[in-house]
Design a protein around this motif. Sequence first.
Motif: not given
Length: 444
Positions: A369-381, A392-398
Amino acid sequence: MGFVVVAGVLVPVGLPLGWDEIVYASRFGPYGPGVPFSAPRTRGVPLLLVPVASWSDSVVLLRLWMAALAGGALYAGFRPWLGVLRRPAAVWVAAGLYGSLWFALFYANSAMPNHYTAMGAAAATGCFLRRRPGRAAYAGIVAGLAVVTLMRPNDGAAVALPLFVAATLVPAWRCRGRLVAVVAGVAAGALPWVVEAWLRFGGVPGRLAEASDTQGGLRPVLSLKAHLTALDGPLLCRPCTGDTVASGVVEWWLLLPLLVVLGLWTVRRTRRANAPLWLAVAVAVAASLPYLFLVPYAAPRFLLPGYALLVLPAAVGLLAVADRARGSRPVAVALVLVLLGHAGVQIAQVRTHVSVQERARGDWQRISAVLRENGVRPPCLIKGNSSAIPVAYTAGCASADMDDPAPATAVILRRADPPDWARDWPRRPVPGTYNPGWSVAVRD
């Protein structure tokens, strides 16, 4: 059915997937993105998941499916013993003893291999011991050992060894059909692993070496204390330094050997053939020794195949106590108190670990959730320590290690500073985590 119902009551079907489960489920598109599939892992559990994971990403549906499989496996694992033991009630008591263990209940609806290795070992040994084995018994040996080996090749080899020796050296069991069935079962289960070893790791020796490195280096080591410590958790005791074991949980390691000895003595005293129970003990020992003396860490689930075989003589011993209790009120009271105490300890452990896992796995959601709040969206590493994989899996990232050359979108940290290349990235703490100290650093 009782095993499935009790597990369903104690372990919620909405429990988020654990780390190992994520690895297995992410083989399928609905659960993507895929996470690294290391050398020690096998294709057995993904094969179990195909009917659901191939088309749905529902965790609830997946757990309901695995619970149904676990119940069927419990029946299939102990059913062959009805034709082996003189007292059929002992088979159902054995299944109840096995199904009462907190780690058997906890993993009943999980996408994990150990329950199936345990039931495959029990089924193969029971079919092996049929007095006049026919095609059905030989097929049971092959199927049981194939399941064990497909799930965990090391367990397959360990379970097959005493059966192979018995079919070769023991006159009562010396039989070409048994011998061929044992070899065929292991070969069938190992074939996918061997093929993958050549395709991905340059051969069997290369895969074995990489698997050993991943597991911290398999070597002669005494892990008995670690397994004792792990009786009350954690789910993976790696390392086990500084951990202790709750005194009540030790009752299982005190109760089980006493009942096994009593069961063997009871059969001998009644002048019945006790060789089947001794073979069960031999298979249990063979399945447990590698984890006790080669693997430098512990998990309660590792010993499930051993327990699945040991509960058979233990059940005979328990029924002998029950017979004695019919004519002695003190013995009856003591037996009831012991059984209630055992059930209370195991249920308390299940509830404790469900609570811990709900909160610990919830951290992955909070970090995401914190990653998303800071603009991290797939595709991401995402880079970080080993916990980067489930986050990373939960966030949809590699995910990748810190030293991977690919550019990272974000770094997750716990009580640590970012690497030099990410020191200038904005850093955000993750509030409300079960394990404190998490933060994320996101690239501008």
